[in-house]
Design a protein around this motif. Structure first.
Motif, short mmCIF file in Angstrom:
data_model
loop_
_atom_site.label_atom_id
_atom_site.label_comp_id
_atom_site.label_asym_id
_atom_site.label_seq_id
_atom_site.Cartn_x
_atom_site.Cartn_y
_atom_site.Cartn_z
N VAL A 141 0.84 -1.20 0.00
CA VAL A 141 0.00 0.00 0.00
C VAL A 141 0.87 1.25 0.00
O VAL A 141 1.52 1.58 0.99
CB VAL A 141 -0.96 0.02 1.20
N SER A 142 0.89 1.96 -1.14
CA SER A 142 1.64 3.21 -1.24
C SER A 142 0.76 4.37 -0.78
O SER A 142 -0.39 4.47 -1.19
CB SER A 142 2.07 3.46 -2.68
N PRO A 143 1.31 5.26 0.03
CA PRO A 143 0.55 6.45 0.41
C PRO A 143 0.60 7.49 -0.71
O PRO A 143 1.22 7.27 -1.76
CB PRO A 143 1.29 6.96 1.64
N TYR A 156 -11.21 8.27 1.55
CA TYR A 156 -10.02 8.29 0.71
C TYR A 156 -10.35 7.64 -0.63
O TYR A 156 -11.38 6.98 -0.77
CB TYR A 156 -8.86 7.54 1.39
N ARG A 157 -9.46 7.83 -1.59
CA ARG A 157 -9.60 7.17 -2.89
C ARG A 157 -8.53 6.10 -3.03
O ARG A 157 -7.46 6.21 -2.44
CB ARG A 157 -9.44 8.18 -4.04
N ILE A 158 -8.81 5.10 -3.83
CA ILE A 158 -7.87 4.01 -4.08
C ILE A 158 -7.46 4.03 -5.55
O ILE A 158 -8.30 4.17 -6.44
CB ILE A 158 -8.48 2.63 -3.75
N GLY A 159 -6.16 3.92 -5.79
CA GLY A 159 -5.64 3.76 -7.14
C GLY A 159 -4.72 2.56 -7.19
O GLY A 159 -4.59 1.82 -6.22
N ARG A 160 -4.09 2.38 -8.32
CA ARG A 160 -3.15 1.26 -8.48
C ARG A 160 -1.71 1.77 -8.57
O ARG A 160 -1.08 2.00 -7.56
CB ARG A 160 -3.53 0.42 -9.70
N ASP A 161 -1.21 1.98 -9.77
CA ASP A 161 0.20 2.36 -9.92
C ASP A 161 0.42 3.83 -10.23
O ASP A 161 1.56 4.29 -10.27
CB ASP A 161 0.85 1.52 -11.01
N PRO A 192 -5.54 -8.63 -3.39
CA PRO A 192 -4.45 -9.56 -3.09
C PRO A 192 -3.37 -9.52 -4.16
O PRO A 192 -3.64 -9.34 -5.35
CB PRO A 192 -5.15 -10.92 -3.06
N ARG A 193 -2.12 -9.66 -3.73
CA ARG A 193 -0.95 -9.74 -4.59
C ARG A 193 -0.87 -8.61 -5.61
O ARG A 193 -0.62 -8.82 -6.79
CB ARG A 193 -0.90 -11.10 -5.29
N THR A 194 -1.08 -7.42 -5.10
CA THR A 194 -0.93 -6.24 -5.95
C THR A 194 -0.56 -5.03 -5.11
O THR A 194 -0.65 -5.08 -3.89
CB THR A 194 -2.22 -5.98 -6.74
N ARG A 195 -0.17 -3.94 -5.79
CA ARG A 195 0.08 -2.68 -5.13
C ARG A 195 -1.13 -1.75 -5.34
O ARG A 195 -1.67 -1.67 -6.44
CB ARG A 195 1.33 -2.01 -5.69
N ILE A 196 -1.52 -1.09 -4.28
CA ILE A 196 -2.52 -0.05 -4.38
C ILE A 196 -1.95 1.23 -3.78
O ILE A 196 -0.94 1.20 -3.09
CB ILE A 196 -3.84 -0.41 -3.68
N THR A 197 -2.59 2.35 -4.09
CA THR A 197 -2.22 3.61 -3.45
C THR A 197 -3.49 4.28 -2.95
O THR A 197 -4.58 4.05 -3.49
CB THR A 197 -1.48 4.54 -4.43
N VAL A 198 -3.36 5.06 -1.90
CA VAL A 198 -4.51 5.77 -1.32
C VAL A 198 -4.17 7.24 -1.12
O VAL A 198 -3.06 7.59 -0.76
CB VAL A 198 -4.95 5.12 0.01
N ALA A 199 -5.16 8.10 -1.40
CA ALA A 199 -4.97 9.53 -1.27
C ALA A 199 -6.36 10.16 -1.25
O ALA A 199 -7.38 9.50 -1.48
CB ALA A 199 -4.15 10.10 -2.43
#
Length: 200
Positions: A141-143, A156-161, A192-199
């Motif tokens: 989880v990237s901020p 918050y919102r969720i994105g991927r890369d 699962p098994r992925t990167r997400i980002t939140v902002a």
């Protein structure tokens, strides 16, 4: 759930522990100075019997090159979880590996602060390590580009890369809402098994 948190005394780790506890989870916080002393190199023994682990450690900031020890720590965590029989792990990631444009990571943009560059590259290398892991149920989880203590809104919102920014071009989230996002992901198991980002 029974959750083990590594890096539990850091700015983000503390808030994750608070959020987990507030939702009724059985939480054990591990840090080098906390009530349960240890680190990710002890994961094989410390994580045994837990439902999931949250890794909130940061790359070293002692003036040495951070990437080799940070990769070693994450490898130790991965191997330790395998030994302990714990498959679910949430990883507190960095924002530097997020795409700020076509084929350009944030850490490689001209305006990225030099003081954080080595740390960001170490976190990016750790993401690459997790992306090679197929036998653990990890989520990285990237901020947002900016994260700081503040208000807990639960929104918050969720994105991927790709780096997420608001209408004014700012990429920001409070540490409190980042912790909310970590625990939401732990409970909902949506990525699962992925990167997400939140902002915001």
């Amino acid at each position: 759930m029974k959750i083990l948190v590594f890096g539990a005394t850091g700015m983000i780790g503390q808030r994750i522990v608070t959020e987990l506890t507030g939702r009724g989870h059985d939480v054990t916080g591990v840090s080098r100075r906390g009530p349960v002393k240890g680190d990710v190199h002890d994961a094989a023994t410390l994580a045994e019997g837990y439902d999931a682990v949250v890794c909130a450690i940061a790359p070293p900031r002692d003036g040495t090159e951070p990437e080799p020890p940070f990769l070693a720590a994450n490898r130790a965590l991965i191997d330790g979880l395998r030994t302990a029989g714990v498959s679910r792990v949430l990883v507190v990631g960095g924002a530097g590996s997020l795409k700020a444009g076509p084929d350009v990571d944030l850490v490689d943009t001209p305006g990225f602060p030099e003081i954080y560059k080595k740390e960001a590259k170490a976190a990016r290398a750790a993401l690459g390590l997790y992306r090679e892991v197929t036998d653990l149920d990890w989520t990285y989880v990237s901020p947002a580009a900016e994260i700081a203590p503040g208000e807990r809104t639960g929104v918050y919102r969720i994105g991927r890369d790709d780096l997420l920014s608001d209408a004014d071009g700012r990429s920001f989230i409070t540490a409190e809402d980042y912790a909310v996002a970590i625990v939401d992901e732990l409970e909902e198991h949506a990525h699962p098994r992925t990167r997400i980002t939140v902002a915001y």
